[in-house]
Design an enzyme around this catalytic site. Sequence first.
Site, PDB file in Angstrom:
ATOM      1  N   GLY A  19       0.819  -1.201   0.000  1.00 12.31           N
ATOM      2  CA  GLY A  19       0.000   0.000   0.000  1.00 12.31           C
ATOM      3  C   GLY A  19       0.851   1.248   0.000  1.00 12.31           C
ATOM      4  O   GLY A  19       2.014   1.234  -0.386  1.00 12.31           O
ATOM      5  N   CYS A  20       0.269   2.312   0.448  1.00 10.74           N
ATOM      6  CA  CYS A  20       0.925   3.615   0.493  1.00 10.74           C
ATOM      7  C   CYS A  20       2.212   3.537   1.311  1.00 10.74           C
ATOM      8  O   CYS A  20       2.199   3.102   2.456  1.00 10.74           O
ATOM      9  CB  CYS A  20      -0.027   4.619   1.119  1.00 10.74           C
ATOM     10  SG  CYS A  20       0.727   6.189   1.553  1.00 10.74           S
ATOM     11  N   PHE A  21       3.312   3.979   0.732  1.00 18.38           N
ATOM     12  CA  PHE A  21       4.576   3.851   1.466  1.00 18.38           C
ATOM     13  C   PHE A  21       4.665   4.784   2.656  1.00 18.38           C
ATOM     14  O   PHE A  21       5.455   4.560   3.552  1.00 18.38           O
ATOM     15  CB  PHE A  21       5.815   3.933   0.568  1.00 18.38           C
ATOM     16  CG  PHE A  21       5.882   5.035  -0.454  1.00 18.38           C
ATOM     17  CD1 PHE A  21       5.472   6.324  -0.206  1.00 18.38           C
ATOM     18  CD2 PHE A  21       6.420   4.756  -1.697  1.00 18.38           C
ATOM     19  CE1 PHE A  21       5.573   7.322  -1.159  1.00 18.38           C
ATOM     20  CE2 PHE A  21       6.544   5.744  -2.665  1.00 18.38           C
ATOM     21  CZ  PHE A  21       6.103   7.035  -2.395  1.00 18.38           C
TER      22      PHE A  21
END
Length: 189
Positions: A19-21
């Site tokens: 997902g979003c880092f």
Amino acid sequence: MEENKKVSPNIQKITFGNGCFWCTEAIFQSLKGVISVTSGYMGGKVANPTYEQVCTGATGYAEVIDLEYDADVLSFDELLLVFFRTHNPTTLNRQGNDVGTQYRSAIFYTTDEQKQASIAMIKRLTNENVFDSPIVTEVTPASTFYKAEQYHQNYFNDNPNKSYCAFVIQPKLNKFAKEFADKIKPELL
């Protein structure tokens, strides 16, 4: 007289796409044994991708975190458990409201041992019915890692008052801290 020998840490590397880092970086930075976490891109087909290019979903890259850790402090299986418990590995190309191939669940391994351990963990979690749906995490050899732009690095720590950090990342960190308290760096508790 016995000589004092300094034992070098057992430094290993792994790259996770979960997902979003911004979220995943903050979680893994808090773990005992994690030496560095770098946000970036892996698994695509364009040299030197930018965030804007990756966001289109057309490059094939995943948002990833590249980890260095001391395997004598934190085992690969422990890292895998954190990986699987801190995102949804059953949604294809999606994490919550983030949709696209850049948000896919992926393990980019650097050794055959990591590959085998990753496959074994997926099998174990599947056999134990940990998730309601099948795990769709890809287990792929690591390819070229491209470091994300500087403003993506250490995002949560540098921007704690931004709304995304307060309303998305902080609750994930709070949930993580309850579940993995024994694995968090003591200075963060």
